[in-house]
Enzyme design. Structure first.
Site, PDB file in Angstrom:
ATOM      1  N   GLY A  72      50.424  46.043  53.879  1.00 41.99           N
ATOM      2  CA  GLY A  72      51.623  45.659  54.616  1.00 41.99           C
ATOM      3  C   GLY A  72      52.846  46.437  54.185  1.00 41.99           C
ATOM      4  N   ASN A 152      57.858  34.580  54.191  1.00 40.78           N
ATOM      5  CA  ASN A 152      56.787  34.339  53.217  1.00 40.78           C
ATOM      6  C   ASN A 152      57.126  33.275  52.182  1.00 40.78           C
ATOM      7  OD1 ASN A 152      58.504  36.748  52.760  1.00 40.78           O
ATOM      8  ND2 ASN A 152      57.654  36.658  50.711  1.00 40.78           N
ATOM      9  N   GLN A 182      52.856  37.561  57.600  1.00 47.45           N
ATOM     10  CA  GLN A 182      52.576  36.142  57.336  1.00 47.45           C
ATOM     11  C   GLN A 182      52.197  35.382  58.604  1.00 47.45           C
ATOM     12  OE1 GLN A 182      52.197  34.534  54.522  1.00 47.45           O
ATOM     13  NE2 GLN A 182      52.942  36.069  53.073  1.00 47.45           N
ATOM     14  N   SER A 202      48.772  42.933  57.381  1.00 47.33           N
ATOM     15  CA  SER A 202      48.132  43.139  56.082  1.00 47.33           C
ATOM     16  C   SER A 202      46.838  42.323  56.033  1.00 47.33           C
ATOM     17  CB  SER A 202      49.085  42.686  54.976  1.00 47.33           C
ATOM     18  OG  SER A 202      48.457  42.818  53.727  1.00 47.33           O
ATOM     19  N   ALA A 203      45.764  42.945  55.516  1.00 38.40           N
ATOM     20  CA  ALA A 203      44.446  42.290  55.554  1.00 38.40           C
ATOM     21  C   ALA A 203      44.311  41.129  54.574  1.00 38.40           C
ATOM     22  CB  ALA A 203      43.358  43.328  55.263  1.00 38.40           C
ATOM     23  N   HIS A 204      44.950  41.248  53.400  1.00 37.19           N
ATOM     24  CA  HIS A 204      44.639  40.264  52.355  1.00 37.19           C
ATOM     25  C   HIS A 204      45.297  38.908  52.562  1.00 37.19           C
ATOM     26  CE1 HIS A 204      48.247  40.502  49.516  1.00 37.19           C
ATOM     27  NE2 HIS A 204      48.469  41.560  50.270  1.00 37.19           N
ATOM     28  N   THR A 240      42.244  60.486  53.241  1.00 39.07           N
ATOM     29  CA  THR A 240      40.898  59.982  53.560  1.00 39.07           C
ATOM     30  C   THR A 240      40.952  58.461  53.658  1.00 39.07           C
ATOM     31  OG1 THR A 240      39.921  61.864  52.440  1.00 39.07           O
ATOM     32  CG2 THR A 240      38.482  59.963  52.801  1.00 39.07           C
ATOM     33  N   CYS A 329      55.352  38.937  45.066  1.00 44.94           N
ATOM     34  CA  CYS A 329      55.720  40.299  44.707  1.00 44.94           C
ATOM     35  C   CYS A 329      56.939  40.311  43.811  1.00 44.94           C
ATOM     36  CB  CYS A 329      56.018  41.101  45.963  1.00 44.94           C
ATOM     37  SG  CYS A 329      54.819  40.794  47.238  1.00 44.94           S
TER      38      CYS A 329
HETATM   39  C1  LIG Z   1      56.271  39.056  54.826  1.00 45.65           C
HETATM   40  C2  LIG Z   1      55.565  40.082  53.998  1.00 45.65           C
HETATM   41  N1  LIG Z   1      55.775  41.384  54.246  1.00 45.65           N
HETATM   42  C3  LIG Z   1      55.150  42.337  53.534  1.00 45.65           C
HETATM   43  C4  LIG Z   1      54.267  42.037  52.520  1.00 45.65           C
HETATM   44  C5  LIG Z   1      53.586  43.140  51.767  1.00 45.65           C
HETATM   45  O1  LIG Z   1      52.223  43.251  52.135  1.00 45.65           O
HETATM   46  P1  LIG Z   1      51.157  43.919  51.138  1.00 45.65           P
HETATM   47  O2  LIG Z   1      50.962  42.969  50.006  1.00 45.65           O
HETATM   48  O3  LIG Z   1      49.923  44.102  51.970  1.00 45.65           O
HETATM   49  O4  LIG Z   1      51.724  45.219  50.709  1.00 45.65           O
HETATM   50  C6  LIG Z   1      54.048  40.686  52.203  1.00 45.65           C
HETATM   51  C7  LIG Z   1      53.180  40.305  51.068  1.00 45.65           C
HETATM   52  O5  LIG Z   1      53.411  39.312  50.407  1.00 45.65           O
HETATM   53  C8  LIG Z   1      54.702  39.696  52.966  1.00 45.65           C
HETATM   54  O6  LIG Z   1      54.514  38.386  52.730  1.00 45.65           O
END
Ligand SMILES: Cc1ncc(COP(=O)(O)O)c(C=O)c1O
Length: 387
Positions: A72, A152, A182, A202-204, A240, A329
Site C-alpha cells: 500500500g 485506519n 482499509q 494492500s494485500a495484507h 521483477t 506503522c
Molecule cells: C490507510 C492505510 N494506508 C496505507 C497503508 C500502508 O500499507 P502497507 O502496509 O501495505 O504499506 C496502511 C497500512 O497500515 C493503511 O492502513
C-alpha cells in the site's frame, strides 16, 4: 496457556490457508521469471494475469487498469508522486487531509520540499473531512485531491461522492486519488461509482501477504512512473514481479469477495458486541470517531480514561489479546496519534486510546474473553490511578 485473541487486524491480518498454499506452490513449482520466454516464465506470467483479473473483478474494473506494487505504501507513492510529476505543467497545487496514513502525508511533505503547494484539509470530531474547506481550497492550479476511504485508526468513512461532486462543481481537472487500503474487502464499492482516478490497495489487510499491493489507474489517466528499470507492469512499476505475493493477493481477494456479506457481518456484529459490552460493564470510556452509519465494520477506537494505552496494551498482551494504540506503522514511536489530535480529541482521551480491529476470523467467544480480561485489568489498574 492463554487463549489467543488477535484484534489488530487493521495492522495486518493472518493469511488465509489457501493464500499460503498458493504462494508455496508458486515458490516451489512455478518459480520462473514472468519475463522469460520459456514455459517457466509463461506459467508465472499467467499466474499474474489471473491475479490481476481477480483484483479487477473485485473492483469491477478492467484488468489493464490494475498495476501491482510492493504494498500500500508504494501504491500511495506511485499515485501521488506519479500524478505530481505528470501534471507539473498544469499546476502545482495538491490537496489531502490531515488524518492520512504516513505513506500519504510523508509523500506530500516530500513534494512540498520539491516546490509543490499542499493544502491539508481538516476534519471534524468524527474524522470526516471539512467539505467547505475542501471547496475553498480547490483552484485551477489543483492537480490532485487525495483522501483515504476508511481511516485506519478510528474507522471513519469519508464521503467519497460529496468529494467527487465538489471537484466537479469547481470544474477542476484535478485527479482523484483514494487510499482504499482499509476499505477494500470491508465496504462494497467501485472506483467508477465515485469517479475515482487512482485507488491504492494492500494485500495484507485482507488475509493476503505483506509486501504486495496494487494501484488502480483509470484508463486514460496518465501518471509518471517512480521506479525505472525493465518496464514490468506495463512500464508503471519496473522490477521483477513478486509473483508469489501477487498470486497470494489475488487469492485473498477472491476468497474475501466470494464471502463478502458473511465476512462483513461477522466483523460488524463482533465490533458492535464489543462496544456494547464495554459501555455496559466499564466506566469512564469514550468511543472515538463514532458516527452513525459512517464507520467501517472492523475498527473500534476506545479511550479508557486515566489508563495509559500502552500499559493496557501490554496487560492485554499478557492475557493473549493483541490490540494497538494507534496505527501500527507509527505505534513503535511513542508520539501521540496525529489522527485523534486532528479530530480535536482531548489529551487524556488520546493517551488512553486503544484500537480494536476485527477480521472474519474473530468469534463472539473472542469478544467475551476480551471483555472479561479487559474489565479485570481495568479494575486492577484503576486502583492505582488517582483520577
Ligand atoms: C490507510 C492505510 N494506508 C496505507 C497503508 C500502508 O500499507 P502497507 O502496509 O501495505 O504499506 C496502511 C497500512 O497500515 C493503511 O492502513
Amino acid at each position: 496457556m492463554n487463549r489467543e485473541v488477535y484484534l489488530d487486524n487493521s495492522a495486518t491480518t493472518k493469511p488465509y490457508p489457501e493464500v499460503v498454499e498458493g504462494m508455496v506452490e508458486m515458490l516451489v513449482n512455478h518459480y520462473g521469471n514472468p519475463s522469460s520466454l520459456h514455459m517457466k516464465g509463461i506459467e508465472a506470467e499467467n499466474a499474474i494475469k489471473k491475479a490481476r483479473e481477480s483484483i479487477a473483478k473485485a473492483l469491477d474494473v478492467k484488468s489493464g487498469e490494475i498495476f501491482f506494487a510492493s504494498g500500500g505504501t508504494e501504491a500511495n507513492n506511485m499515485a501521488i508522486r506519479g500524478c505530481a510529476l505528470a501534471n507539473k505543467k498544469r499546476g502545482n497545487h495538491l490537496v489531502t487531509s490531515t488524518i492520512e496514513h504516513p505513506s500519504v502525508l510523508n509523500t506530500f511533505k516530500f513534494l512540498e520540499q520539491e516546490g509543490y503547494r499542499v493544502s491539508y484539509i481538516g476534519v471534524d470530531r468524527y474524522g470526516r473531512v471539512n467539505l467547505k474547506q475542501l471547496e475553498n481550497e480547490i483552484s485551477d492550479q489543483t492537480i490532485l485531491v487525495s483522501v483515504m476511504h476508511v481511516n485506519n485508526e478510528v474507522g471513519t468513512i469519508q464521503p467519497l461522492q460529496e468529494i467527487r461532486n465538489i471537484i466537479d462543481s469547481k470544474k477542476s481537472k484535478a485527479l482523484y486519488h483514494v487510499d482504499a487500503i482499509q476499505s477494500f474487502g470491508k465496504i462494497l464499492f467501485t472506483p467508477v461509482q465515485y469517479g475515482i482516478d487512482l485507488l491504492s490497495l494492500s494485500a495484507h489487510k485482507l488475509h493476503g501477504p505483506k509486501g504486495s499491493g496494487a494501484l488502480y489507474v483509470r484508463k486514460g489517466v496518465r501518471i509518471h512512473p517512480i521506479v525505472f528499470g525493465g518496464s514490468q507492469e506495463f512500464d508503471m512499476r519496473s522490477g521483477t514481479e513478486n509473483v508469489a505475493g501477487i498470486v497470494g493477493f489475488g487469492k485473498a481477494a477472491e476468497i474475501t469477495f466470494d464471502n463478502f456479506n458473511h465476512g462483513v457481518s461477522v466483523m460488524d456484529e463482533n465490533k458492535k458486541y464489543l462496544e456494547e459490552k464495554i459501555k455496559e460493564t466499564m466506566d469512564h470510556v469514550v468511543i472515538n470517531g463514532w458516527c452513525d452509519g459512517q464507520n467501517a465494520p472492523h475498527i473500534l477506537n476506545v479511550s479508557f480514561l486515566g489508563i495509559k494505552a500502552e500499559v493496557l496494551l501490554h496487560a492485554l498482551e499478557a492475557k493473549g489479546i493483541f490490540v494497538s494504540t494507534g496505527s501500527a506503522c507509527s505505534s513503535n514511536k511513542p508520539s501521540p496519534s496525529h489522527v485523534l489530535a486532528a479530530m480535536g480529541i482531548e489529551k487524556p482521551c488520546i493517551e488512553s486510546a486503544v484500537r480494536f480491529s476485527f477480521s472474519s476470523f474473530n468469534t463472539k467467544e473472542d469478544v467475551d474473553y476480551c471483555v472479561e480480561q479487559l474489565a479485570a485489568i481495568i479494575k486492577q489498574l484503576r486502583k492505582y490511578v488517582r483520577r
